[in-house]
Design an enzyme around this catalytic site. Sequence first.
Site, PDB file in Angstrom:
ATOM      1  N   ASP A 479       0.837  -1.203   0.000  1.00  0.00           N
ATOM      2  CA  ASP A 479       0.000   0.000   0.000  1.00  0.00           C
ATOM      3  C   ASP A 479       0.873   1.254   0.000  1.00  0.00           C
ATOM      4  OD1 ASP A 479      -2.272   1.567   0.161  1.00  0.00           O
ATOM      5  OD2 ASP A 479      -3.052   0.620   1.981  1.00  0.00           O
ATOM      6  N   ASP A 548     -10.639   2.152  -3.387  1.00  0.00           N
ATOM      7  CA  ASP A 548     -11.230   1.872  -2.076  1.00  0.00           C
ATOM      8  C   ASP A 548     -12.746   1.917  -2.145  1.00  0.00           C
ATOM      9  OD1 ASP A 548      -9.042   1.331  -0.594  1.00  0.00           O
ATOM     10  OD2 ASP A 548      -8.792   3.349   0.208  1.00  0.00           O
TER      11      ASP A 548
HETATM   12  C1  DGJ Z   1      -5.802   1.977   1.737  1.00  0.00           C
HETATM   13  C2  DGJ Z   1      -6.167   0.740   0.999  1.00  0.00           C
HETATM   14  O1  DGJ Z   1      -6.668   1.069  -0.263  1.00  0.00           O
HETATM   15  C3  DGJ Z   1      -7.177  -0.055   1.808  1.00  0.00           C
HETATM   16  O2  DGJ Z   1      -7.589  -1.178   1.091  1.00  0.00           O
HETATM   17  C4  DGJ Z   1      -6.550  -0.442   3.109  1.00  0.00           C
HETATM   18  O3  DGJ Z   1      -5.488  -1.317   2.875  1.00  0.00           O
HETATM   19  C5  DGJ Z   1      -6.070   0.798   3.855  1.00  0.00           C
HETATM   20  N1  DGJ Z   1      -5.248   1.628   3.032  1.00  0.00           N
HETATM   21  C6  DGJ Z   1      -5.310   0.418   5.102  1.00  0.00           C
HETATM   22  O4  DGJ Z   1      -4.742   1.477   5.722  1.00  0.00           O
END
Ligand code: DGJ
Length: 755
Positions: A479, A548
């Site tokens: 990430d 997300d």
């Molecule tokens: C952003 C990601 O897109 C999410 O899926 C998740 O992993 C969060 N960060 C966790 O902080």
Amino acid sequence: MDITYDSRTRVFRLDTGNMTYAMGVVDDEGFLGHLYLGPGVGNDDLTYLSRAIEYPGLPSKNNRDRCSFLDFFPHEYPGEGVGDFRSPAVRVTKDGISPGIQPLYKGYRIIKGKKRLEGMPSVFGDEKDSETLEIEMSDETAGVKLFLDYTIFEGINAVVRSVRAQNTGDTPVTLNRIMSFSADMDRPGETRLMTLNGSWGRERAKQIIPVGTGFAGVSSVRGVSSHQSHPFLGLLSEGADESQGEVIGLNFIYSGNFLAQVEKGQFGTLRVQMGIHPMGFYEKLQPGESFQSPEAVLVWSDSGIGGMTRTFHELYRNHLIRSPWLHRERPVLINNWEATFFDFDLEKLLKIARRASSEGAELLVMDDGWFGRRNSDNSSLGDWYVNEEKLPGGVKRLSEELAAIGMKLGIWFEPEMVSPDSDLYRAHPDWAFSIDGRKPCMAREQYVLDLTRKEVRDYIFDMISKVLDSADVAYVKWDMNRPLTDVGTHAADAGDGGLFHRFVLGVYDLQERLITRYPDLLLENCSSGGGRFDPGMLFYSPQIWTSDNTDAIDRLSIQEGTAMIYPLSTMGAHVSVSPSQSCGRKTPMVTRGHVALAGTFGYELDMDRLPGEDSAQIRDQIALYHRYGELVREGDYYRIESWQDGSMCDCYMVVSKDKTQALMTWVQVLAHTNLKSRRVRIPGLDPDREYRIEVADPREGNDGNGNRVSPNELNCMSGFLGKTLTGATLSGAGILMPRLSGDFRSLLISFDSRG
Ligand code: DGJ
């Protein structure tokens, strides 16, 4: 596929079968002109396309108006400061002052195959399927040579370009701008520009605007390719649409700051450029030193936007994505993020995993919050050791418990970041980017690590490896949750070059090390959702988290924009709860499943907390994924109707390469009263084959309350469901799609001619 140079006309041609890209060397000085890009043309003398005989003519014949010539000539790779006032492709300075630069042709080489770029993502090809042209240009006053590389591939209408600049003088030269792609194109008729713009949760929304005189384009100076703009430009010729007309697509194989622009000049030609954004970019080259630009991809299509899309998919599946997972079925995953956020421990995870496993899920992804003292987003990034209070026995025990129920383990990391409240930051505050005298700007309460420094990369890699070595970890989610600011280094040996680019190289170095040490690891990139979904990342990971925003209706346009360029197999797509946690919309479980089938399939929820009528569908959804996974991963993708274009439905389909099988996804976004069925033409099939047409989902048409679709709703399909129609009838006459009752309903239709 053929690259040729005609020494009589001094014209280079790159022919891919039905596309020609041509350049010509003009005048004794050696101006390199962009002559042509379009449908394959005859073996004729194309020099007239340089228009060099038009007033004011060549400088050797009329040096009096040299400036007019340079400002009008269709340059292939224009310089700066010496007579062409459009955007330069390259700019250099010496002690802060530009000596001007005018790259002139010196020579060429044609080689079989494709060189790999050092330390950077690049397309690959072998001696049988690819050929590369290297053109040498030079400016002796500036003391710079440029090597322009062009690669073409068998059966693919694309040209991949990059540029290497070398200091050939005896004093240092600073490179301030180096576009990977530049060409002055003469497109007859009006051209429209397509870009993919957005924001967090709204990534890659399509925008099409007319190209007027002046500048249009997209760029990012966020340090990543970004949610907001995408390193892609589409040029649509007059009349071009989804299935017909000429379309050019440009995409940048890079994951940092970029500039992609079209400049329509005074004579109506288009200077099209793509490269590293000049802001924050410079590279000081000592005598003899070189700088290699990233690669830009040009795709040309004479079958509309759809043709462009399928060419990108073909190129990336065959010549960019290296992972051994590319053609393998990816495990059905369950990710705990939207189920628990930071509030989890071993027991909670195992409970989620056990239930998911009993439904058919194969891999648990333990997301953010398992390390250091991280119970919210305000601490511990950089402290990559397990929090034993949450996970007694560590990652090893978790992986063993999962193995006992037949599940694999995936783990989340955010390797590029550090929390101010972390042991790492307390020990090495100078390892975060910051500018002396300035308090660094916080985002999500975290700083960016200075990955331009090898000791920082070594430390992070070591920490991650210890975790991965401690247990059986099948998957890593990498990430990256904030843009770059305060990009200043405290490294004593920082060298002389822009840090933004060096940071990107640092990320590439870490990911290369990771996949080299763990060759079978399934790596998924992610950046606050889809903030770094680009072809650079696909060189390291076969899949990327698309957004997300997991709301199925918003996902229609996010996935459409992403699949504009990238194969469906690269898009992370998960079923999540309803109402959606991002926008509050209530969407039937059937539709959530159908939309997630367009990517690498998984769940982002706790199955135990789903309403019974929703959880009762999971097995069927997973069965559908197993049934159609290969088709979606390997097939050709066609857009049919687009909700974001104003249609009340969204419809796309995937056709197997041998055209024996296809799956169509139909989402009726908004219901309307008193409408009849809608006729839909089915693209991509073999006109001579007979296809059996069926509703593919056993729970088809579920209205969200657990009720099956009423037979009446499918009445309009009774003339062909369960029967066969030829591909010719399906593409010409099409089928009738019902008007379902209620919003956000969907249907999957299969076409099968396998007997
Ligand atoms: C952003 C990601 O897109 C999410 O899926 C998740 O992993 C969060 N960060 C966790 O902080």
